[in-house]
Scaffold this active site. Sequence first.
Site, PDB file in Angstrom:
ATOM      1  N   THR A 244      -4.256  -1.608  -9.066  1.00  0.00           N
ATOM      2  CA  THR A 244      -4.695  -1.153  -7.721  1.00  0.00           C
ATOM      3  C   THR A 244      -6.148  -1.358  -7.519  1.00  0.00           C
ATOM      4  O   THR A 244      -6.844  -1.628  -8.515  1.00  0.00           O
ATOM      5  CB  THR A 244      -4.274   0.357  -7.635  1.00  0.00           C
ATOM      6  OG1 THR A 244      -3.057   0.493  -7.690  1.00  0.00           O
ATOM      7  CG2 THR A 244      -4.418   0.714  -6.070  1.00  0.00           C
TER       8      THR A 244
ATOM      9  N   GLU B 175       6.079  -3.506  -4.246  1.00  0.00           N
ATOM     10  CA  GLU B 175       5.821  -2.163  -4.235  1.00  0.00           C
ATOM     11  C   GLU B 175       7.257  -1.388  -4.535  1.00  0.00           C
ATOM     12  O   GLU B 175       7.281  -0.093  -4.857  1.00  0.00           O
ATOM     13  CB  GLU B 175       5.207  -1.807  -2.923  1.00  0.00           C
ATOM     14  CG  GLU B 175       4.416  -0.467  -3.099  1.00  0.00           C
ATOM     15  CD  GLU B 175       3.191  -0.620  -4.052  1.00  0.00           C
ATOM     16  OE1 GLU B 175       3.015   0.048  -4.998  1.00  0.00           O
ATOM     17  OE2 GLU B 175       2.224  -1.643  -3.652  1.00  0.00           O
TER      18      GLU B 175
ATOM     19  N   GLY C  97      -5.025   2.352 -11.134  1.00  0.00           N
ATOM     20  CA  GLY C  97      -4.368   2.657 -12.574  1.00  0.00           C
ATOM     21  C   GLY C  97      -2.951   3.431 -12.481  1.00  0.00           C
ATOM     22  O   GLY C  97      -2.578   4.044 -13.634  1.00  0.00           O
ATOM     23  N   GLY C  98      -2.318   2.845 -11.370  1.00  0.00           N
ATOM     24  CA  GLY C  98      -0.899   3.491 -11.577  1.00  0.00           C
ATOM     25  C   GLY C  98      -0.909   4.861 -11.509  1.00  0.00           C
ATOM     26  O   GLY C  98      -1.590   5.749 -11.020  1.00  0.00           O
TER      27      GLY C  98
ATOM     28  N   ARG D  40       1.570   2.805   3.310  1.00  0.00           N
ATOM     29  CA  ARG D  40       2.529   2.296   2.163  1.00  0.00           C
ATOM     30  C   ARG D  40       3.612   1.342   2.647  1.00  0.00           C
ATOM     31  O   ARG D  40       3.883   1.382   3.726  1.00  0.00           O
ATOM     32  CB  ARG D  40       3.197   3.671   1.723  1.00  0.00           C
ATOM     33  CG  ARG D  40       4.095   3.534   0.598  1.00  0.00           C
ATOM     34  CD  ARG D  40       3.280   3.214  -0.657  1.00  0.00           C
ATOM     35  NE  ARG D  40       3.989   3.668  -1.987  1.00  0.00           N
ATOM     36  CZ  ARG D  40       3.664   2.907  -3.102  1.00  0.00           C
ATOM     37  NH1 ARG D  40       2.567   2.219  -3.263  1.00  0.00           N
ATOM     38  NH2 ARG D  40       4.370   3.481  -4.308  1.00  0.00           N
TER      39      ARG D  40
END
Length: 590
Positions: A407, A446, A494-495, A104
Site C-alpha cells: 500500500t 483487492e 503494510g497490510g 474502497r
Amino acid sequence: MSVRTGLALALLATIVAAPDPALAAPPDKSPVAVGHGGAVATVDADATRIAVDVLRRGGNAVDAAVAAAAALGVTEPFSAGVGGGGFLVYYDARHHTVHTLDGRETAPGSTAETVFVNPATGKPYAFDEARVSGLSVGVPGTAATWRTALRQWGTTDLDDALRPAARLAERGFVVDQTFADQVAANRAAFAQFASTSALYLPGGDVPVVGSVFRNPDLARTYRLLARDGVDTLYRGELAGDIARAVQHPPLATSPATPWPYPVRPGTMQRRDLADYAVRQPTPTHTTYRGLDVYGMATPSSGGSTTGEALNILAGSDLAHLPGTQALHRYLEASALAFADRNRYVGDRTPRPLLDELLSAGFAAERACRIDPGHALAKPVAPGIPDGSYGGCDSAPVGEPNIQDLGTTNLTVADRWGNVVEYTLTIEATGGSGIVVPGRGFLLNNELTDFNFAPTQGDAPDPNLPGPGRRPRSSMAPTIVLAHGRPLLATGSPGGSTIITTVLQVLVNRLDLGMSLPEAVDAPRATQRNTATVQAEPGFPTAGLAALGHVFSANPEIGAATGVEFLPDGRVQAVAERSRRGGGAAAVVCP
C-alpha cells in the site's frame, strides 16, 4: 484503441533511454522537514515535490493530496493508482470538523461467497492463484475519491490536479532500487500478461536502477480523465477497457517465466463500474490522554482496531511504566483488539456494534485480561461487545486473519490548517498483475482481502465475499486533535501491520516521550493475535521474551508518514529514514 496498438505503445513506453540531464539522479529527499506554509510527507520525492508545488501556488491540502496521489500512481504503481482504491481522512480547519471518504474497491454484482473456492476440489485457492486472475479485481475507487474530495473541499479541478503527474509519466522518473526490486519480485506474475510484461519487463528484463522509466500510456489516461472527467472510467471508454481486461485477461502467448496456476477470468461488467459510489461514513472517534483520535470506519478495520487498542491502553500509565511493561501492554492490547476485529468487523458491521467496540466499558473488560507478569496465550478469544460489562467475558476463538501486502500513504497539511491523511492501495505489491492494455495502470487484487472461506467457526464471518461488498481493510489514516485543532496525523502501508504501525507511532509519541521523527524511526513489532510477534532488528525483545512473548524476525514493518503542528506555530513533516528506501518530507517555507 486495439489491444495490439496498446501493447505496442506500452513497449515503446519502457525503452530505456540515456539519462535525461534533468533526471540524472533521483530528486533529493529528506525524512524530516520543519517550517511554515504547509507540509507534505510521502514515500516518494517526486510526489512530495509535486504536492509542495501545489501548496506553494495557493492550493489547499486536498488539491495537493490528489496531485501527490496521482504522482504515486506513476512512481509507486505497484502500490497505488487509478486501478485501486483507498481511504481519506480530512480535517476541515474552517469548520473544525473531520470527514472521511471510503474509496474502497467493490465486488462485482455477480460475486458469490465461494468465488475463491476451487469448484473442482472444494478447497480455497492458494493466495497467488486467486490474486493473479480476473477474480481478484474489485471495481476501482481511486478516481472517484479524487473527484469527490476536490468537489467537496478542493480549490482546483481534476485537470489541474492531474497535470503534474501526467507530465511526470511522460517525461519519466529515475528507477530506484525499490522499484526494480518490486518488478523483480513480480517477474513471474507480470510475465503472464502481454500488456504488463511489455510495460515492466521489456525484453524480459527488470528496469535498471538509475535508468529513466516512462509511461506515456498512463500520461494519456490521466489526460483523458482530466478532459472527459472521471465518468470515463466508470461509464465511458476506460470502463469498457477495464471490464474487458478482467473478463479476458491479456495473456502473453509465450510467457518468459512459468506460472503454476491457470489465470482465471473475472465477471466484472460495465454496469458494476457504473454503479460505483464513494461512501462518506462518520469517522471513528475515541479520546486518548485528553486528545481526540479520528480514523476510518468500516469497511476499514483501521479506525476501530487502533481506537480499541488505545482505549485498552488508556487505563495504564505507560509514560511511567518500565519500558518492557509499556511494550508488553502495547502488544497485548494489539492482540485483544485484533481478536475483536477478526470476529466482528467487516463491510456491513452495524454502526452500533462498531461504536460498542470503541466504548470505554468494553475496553475495560478487555484490559482486565492483561497480566503484567505473563503474556496471554495466542490467539486470544474475542470479547463480547454486548453493552453489559464488568467481568472478563470472552467468545470462542476464531482463526487469525492477516495479510502482509503493499500500500502507500501520504500526509498533507496546508497554510490554513487543513489536513489530509490518505492511504491508497492496489492490495498486493503489483496488484492482480494485469495492466489494462494501452492504459498504463495495474488493476487491483483487492477482493483477496475477503476471507476465502469462513474463519469464525459457528459464528458469522463478517468478511466473506458477496455481490457489491467491500473487503475488510487494515488501512488506518489517523488524525489527532487537541482542543479541536490538529496536533498530528499519521498513516502507513503494510497490510494488517498498518494498524500496529499507526498504534505504535501514537504510543511512542503520546506516551513514551518521543518526538514524531523518533516515534517513526523506532524499531517496530507487530502482534496481530498470532502465536509469534514479528519484530524488526533492534526491537527490545529480551525482557518481553521473559514474559512469554515469542518473536520472529521481520526486516521491515510499515512505512509511515506524518505531520505534527508544533507549539511555536511551525509544522513538521516526517517520513521514513530507511524503510522502503526512505521517504520524502518537505515544507513550503523551511
